[in-house]
Design a protein around this motif. Sequence first.
Motif, mmCIF file in Angstrom:
data_model
loop_
_atom_site.group_PDB
_atom_site.id
_atom_site.type_symbol
_atom_site.label_atom_id
_atom_site.label_comp_id
_atom_site.label_asym_id
_atom_site.label_seq_id
_atom_site.Cartn_x
_atom_site.Cartn_y
_atom_site.Cartn_z
ATOM 1 N N LEU A 42 3.685 22.753 2.617
ATOM 2 C CA LEU A 42 4.737 21.596 2.454
ATOM 3 C C LEU A 42 4.106 20.475 2.621
ATOM 4 C CD1 LEU A 42 7.393 23.736 4.659
ATOM 5 C CD2 LEU A 42 7.508 23.087 2.038
ATOM 6 N N LEU A 43 3.306 20.289 3.563
ATOM 7 C CA LEU A 43 2.652 18.982 3.620
ATOM 8 C C LEU A 43 2.060 18.365 2.374
ATOM 9 C CD1 LEU A 43 2.325 16.809 5.893
ATOM 10 C CD2 LEU A 43 0.219 18.069 6.536
ATOM 11 N N THR A 44 1.395 19.294 2.038
ATOM 12 C CA THR A 44 0.579 19.104 0.596
ATOM 13 C C THR A 44 1.541 18.479 -0.642
ATOM 14 O OG1 THR A 44 -1.371 20.348 1.105
ATOM 15 C CG2 THR A 44 -0.937 19.854 -1.169
ATOM 16 N N VAL A 45 2.592 19.068 -0.859
ATOM 17 C CA VAL A 45 3.727 18.899 -1.817
ATOM 18 C C VAL A 45 4.105 17.548 -1.474
ATOM 19 C CG1 VAL A 45 6.017 19.752 -2.553
ATOM 20 C CG2 VAL A 45 3.981 21.268 -2.602
ATOM 21 N N TRP A 46 4.613 17.308 -0.002
ATOM 22 C CA TRP A 46 5.399 16.226 0.501
ATOM 23 C C TRP A 46 4.379 15.151 0.090
ATOM 24 C CZ3 TRP A 46 4.329 12.945 4.349
ATOM 25 C CH2 TRP A 46 5.235 11.920 4.582
ATOM 26 N N SER A 47 3.219 15.210 0.586
ATOM 27 C CA SER A 47 2.175 14.021 0.506
ATOM 28 C C SER A 47 2.079 13.623 -1.100
ATOM 29 C CB SER A 47 0.869 14.300 1.027
ATOM 30 O OG SER A 47 1.109 14.589 2.366
ATOM 31 N N PHE A 48 1.860 14.651 -1.971
ATOM 32 C CA PHE A 48 1.768 14.089 -3.443
ATOM 33 C C PHE A 48 2.803 13.417 -3.732
ATOM 34 C CE2 PHE A 48 -2.097 17.052 -3.182
ATOM 35 C CZ PHE A 48 -3.019 15.955 -3.801
ATOM 36 N N CYS A 49 4.169 14.050 -3.497
ATOM 37 C CA CYS A 49 5.454 13.472 -4.180
ATOM 38 C C CYS A 49 5.299 12.009 -3.436
ATOM 39 C CB CYS A 49 6.479 14.379 -3.588
ATOM 40 S SG CYS A 49 6.770 15.781 -4.490
ATOM 41 N N ARG A 50 5.128 11.768 -2.302
ATOM 42 C CA ARG A 50 5.018 10.323 -1.567
ATOM 43 C C ARG A 50 3.911 9.604 -2.271
ATOM 44 N NH1 ARG A 50 9.159 8.435 0.076
ATOM 45 N NH2 ARG A 50 7.960 7.000 1.061
ATOM 46 N N PHE A 51 2.869 10.152 -2.969
ATOM 47 C CA PHE A 51 1.823 9.195 -3.526
ATOM 48 C C PHE A 51 2.423 8.852 -5.090
ATOM 49 C CE2 PHE A 51 -1.645 8.915 -6.719
ATOM 50 C CZ PHE A 51 -2.408 7.859 -6.143
ATOM 51 N N TYR A 52 3.071 10.064 -5.463
ATOM 52 C CA TYR A 52 3.494 9.368 -6.979
ATOM 53 C C TYR A 52 4.464 8.653 -6.547
ATOM 54 C CZ TYR A 52 4.297 10.595 -11.716
ATOM 55 O OH TYR A 52 4.714 10.607 -13.118
ATOM 56 N N TYR A 53 5.562 8.665 -5.735
ATOM 57 C CA TYR A 53 6.451 7.399 -5.828
ATOM 58 C C TYR A 53 5.968 6.235 -5.388
ATOM 59 C CZ TYR A 53 10.043 4.815 -3.355
ATOM 60 O OH TYR A 53 10.769 3.978 -2.838
ATOM 61 N N PHE A 54 4.781 6.201 -4.728
ATOM 62 C CA PHE A 54 3.977 4.878 -4.335
ATOM 63 C C PHE A 54 3.153 4.333 -5.461
ATOM 64 C CE2 PHE A 54 -0.412 3.183 -3.396
ATOM 65 C CZ PHE A 54 0.048 2.034 -2.795
ATOM 66 N N ALA A 55 2.875 5.288 -6.453
ATOM 67 C CA ALA A 55 2.150 4.901 -7.525
ATOM 68 C C ALA A 55 2.915 4.206 -8.626
ATOM 69 C CB ALA A 55 1.420 6.166 -8.004
ATOM 70 N N PHE A 56 4.054 4.778 -8.758
ATOM 71 C CA PHE A 56 4.944 4.279 -9.809
ATOM 72 C C PHE A 56 6.146 3.300 -9.450
ATOM 73 C CE2 PHE A 56 7.975 7.886 -8.917
ATOM 74 C CZ PHE A 56 9.032 7.277 -9.097
ATOM 75 N N TYR A 57 6.470 3.269 -8.231
ATOM 76 C CA TYR A 57 7.484 2.350 -7.749
ATOM 77 C C TYR A 57 7.287 1.212 -6.630
ATOM 78 C CZ TYR A 57 11.968 0.902 -5.995
ATOM 79 O OH TYR A 57 13.210 0.247 -5.865
ATOM 80 N N VAL A 58 6.477 1.829 -5.748
ATOM 81 C CA VAL A 58 6.185 0.738 -4.623
ATOM 82 C C VAL A 58 5.293 -0.463 -5.052
ATOM 83 C CG1 VAL A 58 5.022 0.293 -2.396
ATOM 84 C CG2 VAL A 58 6.299 2.517 -2.962
ATOM 85 N N ILE A 59 4.348 0.009 -5.958
ATOM 86 C CA ILE A 59 3.489 -1.242 -6.479
ATOM 87 C C ILE A 59 4.120 -2.010 -7.269
ATOM 88 C CG2 ILE A 59 1.328 -1.399 -7.886
ATOM 89 C CD1 ILE A 59 0.473 -0.339 -5.323
ATOM 90 N N GLU A 60 5.158 -1.434 -8.209
ATOM 91 C CA GLU A 60 5.888 -2.471 -8.972
ATOM 92 C C GLU A 60 6.695 -3.338 -8.473
ATOM 93 O OE1 GLU A 60 8.861 -1.815 -12.758
ATOM 94 O OE2 GLU A 60 7.260 -0.358 -12.482
ATOM 95 N N HIS A 61 7.330 -2.727 -7.336
ATOM 96 C CA HIS A 61 8.529 -3.699 -6.696
ATOM 97 C C HIS A 61 8.044 -4.267 -5.515
ATOM 98 C CE1 HIS A 61 10.636 -0.701 -9.173
ATOM 99 N NE2 HIS A 61 11.761 -1.747 -9.349
ATOM 100 N N TYR A 62 6.998 -3.812 -4.858
ATOM 101 C CA TYR A 62 6.672 -4.590 -3.855
ATOM 102 C C TYR A 62 5.217 -5.392 -3.585
ATOM 103 C CZ TYR A 62 10.454 -2.197 -1.877
ATOM 104 O OH TYR A 62 11.613 -2.055 -1.531
ATOM 105 N N VAL A 63 4.280 -4.904 -4.408
ATOM 106 C CA VAL A 63 2.720 -5.401 -4.548
ATOM 107 C C VAL A 63 2.707 -6.046 -5.653
ATOM 108 C CG1 VAL A 63 0.421 -4.730 -4.781
ATOM 109 C CG2 VAL A 63 2.011 -3.366 -3.197
ATOM 110 N N ASP A 64 2.940 -5.721 -7.046
ATOM 111 C CA ASP A 64 2.636 -6.596 -8.238
ATOM 112 C C ASP A 64 3.814 -6.334 -9.327
ATOM 113 O OD1 ASP A 64 1.590 -7.909 -10.230
ATOM 114 O OD2 ASP A 64 -0.280 -6.721 -10.301
#
Length: 107
Positions: A42-64
């Motif tokens: 469960l921790l593995t799946v959750w962590s990879f989901c959060r990383f994917y969200y970070f890669a496609f959403y957080v970077i675009e909306h909060y970093v660059d």
Amino acid sequence: MRDLENPHWIVAKGILFLLLGTLAGAILLLSAPQFSIAILLLLTVWSFCRFYYFAFYVIEHYVDSRYRYAGLTSFIVYLVRQDWRKQADSQCELSPTAKHPGRDQST
């Protein structure tokens, strides 16, 4: 390879990913039926989901805001480049309320 454009096939692909993940998780838990393995899975799946969200959403909306996600390979190339750091540094110079109007900064 062409992009998948048919909405029915796109939904079918999503359902197949869900089934594949469920089947793989079930096989893993059946081969090692331990509580700790279930928690780690469960921790593995959750962590990879959060990383994917970070890669496609957080970077675009909060970093660059110039970055447009085009897959994990493009994200790795983006991270290796040096000019994203300049964009991030310039955004850090803004006050927190300028980046996020309406956010309470008292805490």
